[in-house]
Write an enzyme that holds these catalytic residues in place. Structure first.
Site, short mmCIF file in Angstrom:
data_model
loop_
_atom_site.label_atom_id
_atom_site.label_comp_id
_atom_site.label_asym_id
_atom_site.label_seq_id
_atom_site.Cartn_x
_atom_site.Cartn_y
_atom_site.Cartn_z
N ARG A 201 11.52 -6.32 5.71
CA ARG A 201 11.35 -4.93 6.15
C ARG A 201 11.80 -4.76 7.60
O ARG A 201 12.31 -3.70 7.98
CB ARG A 201 9.87 -4.51 6.00
CG ARG A 201 9.65 -3.04 6.26
CD ARG A 201 8.27 -2.59 5.89
NE ARG A 201 7.27 -3.05 6.84
CZ ARG A 201 5.96 -2.85 6.70
NH1 ARG A 201 5.49 -2.25 5.63
NH2 ARG A 201 5.12 -3.28 7.61
N ARG B 155 -10.23 0.15 7.62
CA ARG B 155 -9.86 -1.23 7.92
C ARG B 155 -11.00 -2.02 8.51
O ARG B 155 -10.84 -3.21 8.81
CB ARG B 155 -8.71 -1.23 8.93
CG ARG B 155 -7.32 -1.27 8.35
CD ARG B 155 -6.35 -1.13 9.51
NE ARG B 155 -5.10 -1.79 9.30
CZ ARG B 155 -4.03 -1.23 8.74
NH1 ARG B 155 -4.08 -0.01 8.29
NH2 ARG B 155 -2.90 -1.90 8.64
N LYS C 142 0.83 -1.22 0.00
CA LYS C 142 0.00 0.00 0.00
C LYS C 142 0.86 1.27 0.00
O LYS C 142 0.63 2.17 -0.79
CB LYS C 142 -0.93 0.02 1.23
CG LYS C 142 -1.91 -1.15 1.29
CD LYS C 142 -2.88 -1.01 2.46
CE LYS C 142 -2.24 -1.14 3.82
NZ LYS C 142 -1.75 -2.50 4.17
N ARG D 154 10.73 -1.86 12.20
CA ARG D 154 9.42 -1.55 12.79
C ARG D 154 9.08 -2.55 13.88
O ARG D 154 9.20 -3.76 13.69
CB ARG D 154 8.35 -1.59 11.69
CG ARG D 154 7.79 -0.22 11.37
CD ARG D 154 6.85 -0.28 10.21
NE ARG D 154 5.59 -0.97 10.53
CZ ARG D 154 4.55 -0.99 9.72
NH1 ARG D 154 4.62 -0.38 8.56
NH2 ARG D 154 3.46 -1.62 10.06
N ARG E 91 -1.41 -9.81 12.90
CA ARG E 91 -1.92 -8.80 11.95
C ARG E 91 -2.61 -9.48 10.77
O ARG E 91 -3.63 -8.98 10.27
CB ARG E 91 -0.77 -7.90 11.47
CG ARG E 91 -0.35 -6.88 12.54
CD ARG E 91 1.08 -6.42 12.37
NE ARG E 91 1.32 -5.71 11.13
CZ ARG E 91 2.53 -5.57 10.58
NH1 ARG E 91 3.59 -6.11 11.14
NH2 ARG E 91 2.66 -4.90 9.45
#
Ligand code: ATP
Ligand code: MG
Length: 191
Positions: free
Chosen positions: A128, A89, A14, A134, A145
């Site tokens: 990532r 969401r 996204k 993160r 998630r």
């Protein structure tokens, strides 16, 4: 430019495609994840609340999120079109966004859905984690998630279809191909 909702699972791209769309069409961009991470970094009250949910892979409560979204939207310059990245969401968020925009004489424009298999998503997110560090990009939280996405967010896809807004793009291994298809759909909507 029409507004765009960009929709997909964690790691579906996204943010990446939003940046490409912004670079090409000069639209505004609201990433609710980035907004929340900014609040955490600045140590605000909102950031403290958000951190508890994010680190657990859970969604921030709808009422809070809807309020943040409206404030962020109203702070952007009007008339250029906006990409909503990471919002809505839940069905409640989608209904609220529709209402919020209608109250301002605007609408959602179009929805871009990114479909990527979970194995690819997991690999991307673990990568990532190494690159960006993160806090929520660890295997355990990523699995939560995915589950939240399947249960609370994925059902929204049909909501967008019923609104006549959905454009679905499925990952076949090439970012350039995906991007070309997305640009084509945006151009067709804005002819
Ligand atoms: P990616 O950035 O790769 O698309 P993602 O979708 O998991 O992955 P973000 O959109 O950055 O990441 O969101 C990170 C976290 O922020 C979510 O897991 C959730 O806790 C919170 N969050 C972001 N947007 C919302 C929202 N609209 N409603 C509730 N919580 C949200
Ligand atoms: Mg993102």
């Amino acid at each position: 430019m029409k507004n765009i909702v960009i929709f997909g699972a964690p790691g579906s791209g996204k943010g990446t495609y939003s940046d490409e769309i912004v670079a090409k069409y000069g639209m505004g961009h609201i990433s609710t994840g980035d907004v929340l991470r900014g609040e955490i970094k600045n140590g605000t009250e909102l950031g403290k609340v958000a951190k508890g949910y994010i680190d657990n892979g859970q969604l921030i409560p709808d009422e809070l999120m809807i309020d943040i979204l409206a404030k962020t939207y109203d702070a952007l310059p009007q008339g250029t079109g906006v990409i909503f990245d990471g919002f809505p969401r839940t069905i409640a968020q989608a209904e609220a966004l529709k209402k919020m925009l209608a109250g301002r004489g605007h609408d959602m424009g179009m929805m871009i859905e990114l479909v990527v298999d979970e194995e690819t998503l997991m690999a991307r997110l673990l990568n990532r984690a190494i690159e960006q560090g993160r806090a929520d990009d660890n295997e355990e939280t990523i699995k939560k998630r995915f589950e939240v996405y399947r249960n609370q967010t994925a059902p929204l896809s049909e909501w967008f279809e019923n609104e006549g807004l959905r454009h679905t793009f499925t990952w076949k291994g090439s970012k350039d191909q995906m991007l070309a298809e997305i640009f084509e759909a945006i151009d067709a909507e804005n002819n």
